[in-house]
Design an enzyme around this catalytic site. Sequence first.
Site, PDB file in Angstrom:
ATOM      1  N   ILE A 156       0.837  -1.204   0.000  1.00 20.22           N
ATOM      2  CA  ILE A 156       0.000   0.000   0.000  1.00 20.22           C
ATOM      3  C   ILE A 156       0.870   1.252   0.000  1.00 20.22           C
ATOM      4  CG2 ILE A 156      -1.753   1.304   1.254  1.00 20.22           C
ATOM      5  CD1 ILE A 156      -2.713  -1.425   2.395  1.00 20.22           C
ATOM      6  N   ASP A 175      10.808   2.954   6.911  1.00 21.62           N
ATOM      7  CA  ASP A 175      10.367   1.597   7.188  1.00 21.62           C
ATOM      8  C   ASP A 175      11.564   0.838   7.750  1.00 21.62           C
ATOM      9  OD1 ASP A 175       9.386  -1.129   7.061  1.00 21.62           O
ATOM     10  OD2 ASP A 175       7.925  -0.436   5.579  1.00 21.62           O
ATOM     11  N   PRO A 207       1.415  -1.767   9.906  1.00 17.55           N
ATOM     12  CA  PRO A 207       0.530  -2.599  10.729  1.00 17.55           C
ATOM     13  C   PRO A 207       0.508  -2.109  12.170  1.00 17.55           C
ATOM     14  CG  PRO A 207       2.178  -3.916   9.544  1.00 17.55           C
ATOM     15  CD  PRO A 207       2.609  -2.493   9.466  1.00 17.55           C
ATOM     16  N   ALA A 234      -4.575   3.200   7.880  1.00 16.74           N
ATOM     17  CA  ALA A 234      -3.990   1.921   8.306  1.00 16.74           C
ATOM     18  C   ALA A 234      -4.738   1.337   9.493  1.00 16.74           C
ATOM     19  CB  ALA A 234      -2.507   2.121   8.630  1.00 16.74           C
ATOM     20  N   ARG A 235      -4.384   1.756  10.708  1.00 21.11           N
ATOM     21  CA  ARG A 235      -5.026   1.269  11.930  1.00 21.11           C
ATOM     22  C   ARG A 235      -5.216   2.437  12.885  1.00 21.11           C
ATOM     23  NH1 ARG A 235      -6.299  -2.438   9.385  1.00 21.11           N
ATOM     24  NH2 ARG A 235      -6.033  -4.693   9.767  1.00 21.11           N
ATOM     25  N   ASP A 259      -9.423   7.369   8.259  1.00 21.01           N
ATOM     26  CA  ASP A 259     -10.332   6.311   7.810  1.00 21.01           C
ATOM     27  C   ASP A 259     -10.486   5.244   8.878  1.00 21.01           C
ATOM     28  OD1 ASP A 259     -11.964   5.160   5.679  1.00 21.01           O
ATOM     29  OD2 ASP A 259     -10.423   3.594   5.547  1.00 21.01           O
ATOM     30  N   GLU A 264     -13.313   2.280  16.547  1.00 20.34           N
ATOM     31  CA  GLU A 264     -14.198   2.368  15.388  1.00 20.34           C
ATOM     32  C   GLU A 264     -15.274   1.298  15.360  1.00 20.34           C
ATOM     33  OE1 GLU A 264     -12.073   0.072  11.779  1.00 20.34           O
ATOM     34  OE2 GLU A 264     -11.017   1.871  12.433  1.00 20.34           O
ATOM     35  N   HIS A 296     -13.841   3.562   7.629  1.00 19.16           N
ATOM     36  CA  HIS A 296     -12.975   2.454   7.218  1.00 19.16           C
ATOM     37  C   HIS A 296     -13.389   1.944   5.841  1.00 19.16           C
ATOM     38  CE1 HIS A 296     -10.147  -0.746   9.083  1.00 19.16           C
ATOM     39  NE2 HIS A 296     -10.007  -0.751   7.763  1.00 19.16           N
TER      40      HIS A 296
END
Length: 332
Positions: A156, A175, A207, A234-235, A259, A264, A296
């Site tokens: 992504i 990363d 993640p 993402a989260r 999102d 949520e 989401h």
Amino acid sequence: MKIIAYGIRDDEQPFVKDWATQHPDVEVTSVTALLDEQSIQQAKGYDGVVAFQQIQYPDAALQTMSDFGIKYLSLRNVGVDNLNPAKVKELGIKVTNVPVYSPEAIAEFTVTQLMNLLRRTKEYNAKAANQDFRWAPQISKELNQQTVGVIGTGHIGQSAIKIFQGFGAKVIAYDKFHNPDVEAQGLYVDTLDEIYDQATVISLHIPLFPETEHMLNAAAFQKMNDGVFIVNTARGPLIDEQALIDALDSGKVAGAALDVLEEETRLFNQDFSGKTIDYPVFQNLTARQNVLVSPHTAFFTDVAVKNMVNGGLDNNLSLIQTGTADNLVTFN
């Protein structure tokens, strides 16, 4: 062979039927309920379980599944953070996921929401609803003038980088695990602090792990440029929401597109029409003209849903037939 699939939505049903038609030797049962202590009772006599849910997979449901002799669980999504690894290993359950179903869907939505922030679409729509069609004072910013810090360069993140670059933005990336293509472009910085110091936009694509929970906290926001924009597809728990609210109040953060939220599952993919929502953080954020909250939906395209359904069922069938699958999840 018999597979039971949990949490099947109306939009998934056509793809389940198509898959079943292509596999006449497999009996597929669709269940609308999520996988829990009660619904798992329907799995007795089946060879494998396919599931997708944002809430926790209960240990008791996994135990019952194992008691029924079912050792194969295939998720229709990427994330496995709502599974208890210790319980999975204790029971000897093999778990698969769908690591790539449509990176482009989420990446496109990421950039779309950032563009809505930069062009102040929410503010203009509110004015237009009151028949106020004046331009000022909502002057916009251009994406080609931004330095976008992409945190997480998996499928992504890589897709998002390409789109950001297509708009002419400067991209830097962080990363722990470097991708060769991103490395070859010289986009990586060595630390998150460098992202915070240089970026005018921060886009999250990593993640959720214990070490990434609340990675964007008060200390992180303090290190960022004044007027930074935050995008999270993402989260939810990657962001300390109270710290974000404080940063929005101070102007440190100029706007946010979210999102995902920490809690949520209390709201998303449910109909609250005419009901009172008791979620103060949600109400605080959605009331702001410089915050976009979506339920989401970044993943929610026809391509992605088809690939999630097919991937989950393909993986489960492979487990039943061979005891393994390409997308087997390894828990540390």
